[in-house]
Design an enzyme around this catalytic site. Structure first.
Site, mmCIF file in Angstrom:
data_model
loop_
_atom_site.group_PDB
_atom_site.id
_atom_site.type_symbol
_atom_site.label_atom_id
_atom_site.label_comp_id
_atom_site.label_asym_id
_atom_site.label_seq_id
_atom_site.Cartn_x
_atom_site.Cartn_y
_atom_site.Cartn_z
ATOM 1 N N CYS A 8 44.335 51.421 40.787
ATOM 2 C CA CYS A 8 43.599 52.676 40.833
ATOM 3 C C CYS A 8 44.174 53.622 39.789
ATOM 4 O O CYS A 8 45.170 53.310 39.144
ATOM 5 C CB CYS A 8 43.742 53.319 42.202
ATOM 6 N N LYS A 40 40.606 47.325 35.409
ATOM 7 C CA LYS A 40 41.174 47.102 34.086
ATOM 8 C C LYS A 40 42.538 46.444 34.134
ATOM 9 O O LYS A 40 42.828 45.536 33.371
ATOM 10 C CB LYS A 40 41.262 48.443 33.349
#
Ligand code: F6R
Length: 605
Positions: A2, A600
């Site tokens: 996160c 990512k």
């Protein structure tokens, strides 16, 4: 994984804090929220959805206050719900936190707190921590002590930022095995899970190490060791990433922009001083055994590199996926080279730790400055590709491939596997490559787009290649799966006849990565597989080179690249496949920069 952001300022920061999590959205994007202190009261707003979606519901950017924290989430513990979104507020509304990572003993803490009458709103591991804060503060009435006492009870890997109405001027931050950095401004300071949290506002950063906590004010910050409370002096880094390169420019998606950044990324990779490249090559010569490691795309870059080392330096270094690395019995004298864009990937980081514990030398090629992997290895090459925002890796993967090619070439020269003439000729090819990338991007994108459009309905793909083109096919299949959600299976072209050929029929499309005709053995083997597919009624698409009449004769559609050196040809094909996946996903209306279920940098195991 996160994104965390926090700002302490003397002015209203609502808009800036919102921008900052927007810049982190690629780290996770299923829910988000912000908490700010306004006139002594904590204001919390959070909801499910992407940043803009939540903003239109909650008006995050209109929140008021000069100190605040924010979070964008990619769910690990607890589903995607408003309650589970961060920040988490304590029941008495005096403490609010954002958290990355995992509190591994949260179940037992939760049970203890439940017995004491605590009512939980969410299913997250995070919520136990705000309750521990409330409990500790009621015992000592000192915020820093309460923060430390609560931290003393949790286990796992985490970075946490806390804001409390008991101290309107400071954020309390801690880092343990999950990235956290400070950004230093003028009359304001920042904290973030990566540089993109504050790059828009300051270029001065401090990287926190594991086991450090910070009391962060607008004009001051104190970093201390968790264990001893001893003050720690840290180096302030100047970040030379260009903010503009991290923005989308005129492109419709970051992915497309990042593909078009590739000429520049390769130029940067060429600028890495030869001393660094040969330093890494020397490390290989000094090791008794060496392994190449990465995961996902970087595993495929490791595989491509394996072929570079074999052909240029006559050295076989096995490539392993980081999540499977523990099968290797590494020992002193061995070397492990890791590839990682983010420098924070859990699987890669923990395998490097394992290698270090067993006495191996470690090295890495990393993109993100100050990241955990870049700091923990014995030798690092910073690839300097600039921020890669799209969740799927394109320009960073290409730059890593190019850098590994440089290392293999250097090793080949050191080991006298190539003559000086050949070495110089290869160097010239590498120097010409950025221009070649520019040319193929400009000339081929229209053709690639048309083929992608004509085939975007295809649900099953085989991506096939021989030799070094095989890992290129594997990486390209991963790209296709990630952003189109269609099935693509990469395999060696010669493997096809050993089973998968039974699936071939017109609806199954095969994308072949066809070598240059001068790579005769590879080319012949690829052609045999293409003919096998064609003969069974399969549809054949080829990424190949101009003038290859033999290959053209067996393809239904082809991307025709200009002639280039055999050294650079696999990388050129990799770029075309990135573009192919992009346009297919565009046609399917996929969320290209933020594909479902992905993040990512995967900082959990
Ligand atoms: C694929 C992709 C992932 C990453 C992998 C490793 O497009 O981006 O497969 O390559 O998660 O991440 P890094 O390179 O950050 O270690």
């Amino acid at each position: 994984m996160c994104g965390i952001s926090g700002i302490v300022h003397s002015e209203n920061i609502g808009r800036n804090l919102f921008n900052s999590i927007r810049n982190l959205e690629y780290r996770g994007y299923d829910s988000c929220g912000m908490a700010m202190l306004r006139q002594g009261e904590l204001d919390l707003r959070k909801n499910v959805g992407g940043i803009d979606e939540v903003n239109s519901l909650e008006k995050l950017d209109q929140m008021q206050g000069s100190i605040g924290i924010a979070h964008t989430r990619w769910a690990t513990h607890g589903g995607v719900t408003q309650e589970n979104a961060h920040p988490h507020l304590s029941p008495n509304r005096q403490f609010v936190i954002v958290h990355n990572g995992i509190i591994s003993n949260y179940q037992e803490l939760r049970e203890r707190l439940l017995k004491n009458g605590v009512v939980f709103e969410s299913l997250t591991d995070t919520e136990v921590f705000v309750n521990l804060l409330e409990e500790s503060y009621s015992n000592c009435n000192d915020l820093e002590k309460a923060f430390l006492a609560a931290l003393g009870q949790i286990e796992g890997s985490f970075s946490i930022v806390m804001l409390s109405s008991h101290d309107p001027d400071h954020l309390y931050c801690v880092k343990k095995e999950s990235p956290l950095l400070l950004g230093l401004g003028e009359g304001c300071n920042y904290v973030g899970s990566d540089l993109n949290a504050f790059l828009e506002y300051t270029r001065k950063a401090v990287v926190l190490d594991d086991g450090e906590y910070v009391v962060l004010g607008k004009n001051d910050y104190q970093i201390r060791k968790l264990q001893t409370r001893e003050l720690v002096e840290k180096k302030v880094l100047h970040i030379d990433w260009d903010v503009e390169t991290s923005k989308r420019g005129g492109y419709s998606h970051y992915m497309l922009k990042e593909i078009f950044d590739e000429p520049q990324t390769v130029r940067q990779a060429l600028k890495i001083p030869l001393g660094q490249i040969s330093g890494l090559a020397t490390m290989f010569t000094e090791s008794s055994r060496a392994y190449l490691m990465g995961v996902g795309t970087t595993y495929y870059v490791a595989n491509i590199s394996q072929y570079f080392f074999s052909t240029l330096a006559d050295r076989y270094y096995p490539a392993l996926s980081s999540d499977e690395f523990s099968v290797v019995n590494v020992e002193s004298g061995d070397m492990v080279l890791a590839l990682s864009q983010s420098g924070e990937t859990y699987d890669t980081k923990s395998s490097l730790e394992y290698a270090k514990v067993h006495g191996a030398q470690t090295a890495a090629v990393v993109n993100v400055m100050g990241s955990a992997i870049s700091m923990m290895v014995d030798q690092v090459i910073m690839q300097g590709s600039g921020p890669e925002i799209c969740v799927v890796s394109t320009k960073a993967a290409l730059a890593q491939t190019f850098i590994m090619l440089r290392v293999a070439l250097e090793l080949g020269r050191m080991r006298q596997q190539i003559t000086l003439d050949v070495y110089q000729e290869h160097q010239r090819d590498l120097e010409l490559f950025p221009q070649m990338v520019e040319q193929i991007l400009n000339e081929q994108s229209g053709f690639v787009r048309n083929i992608a459009r004509a085939t975007s309905h295809v649900e099953h793909w085989l991506f096939l290649g021989c030799g070094v083109y095989y890992p290129v096919a594997m990486e390209s299949a991963l790209k296709m799966k990630e952003i189109t959600y269609q099935h693509a299976e990469g395999m060696p072209a010669g493997f096809l006849k050993h089973g998968t050929l039974s699936m071939v029929e017109p609806a199954l499309h095969s994308l072949f990565f066809v070598p240059l005709p001068e790579q005769k053995d590879l080319h012949d083997r690829t052609l045999i597989a293409m003919e096998q597919v064609k003969a069974r009624g399969g549809t054949v698409i080829g990424i190949m080179f101009q003038g290859d009449e033999r290959a053209l004769a067996v393809t239904d559609q082809a991307v025709l690249l200009p002639q280039m050196s055999a050294l650079c040809a696999p990388m050129a094909q990799m770029i075309m496949a990135q573009m192919f996946a992009y346009y297919a996903a565009l046609d399917l209306g996929r969320n290209i920069d933020k594909p479902r279920n992905l993040a990512k940098s995967v900082t959990v195991g």
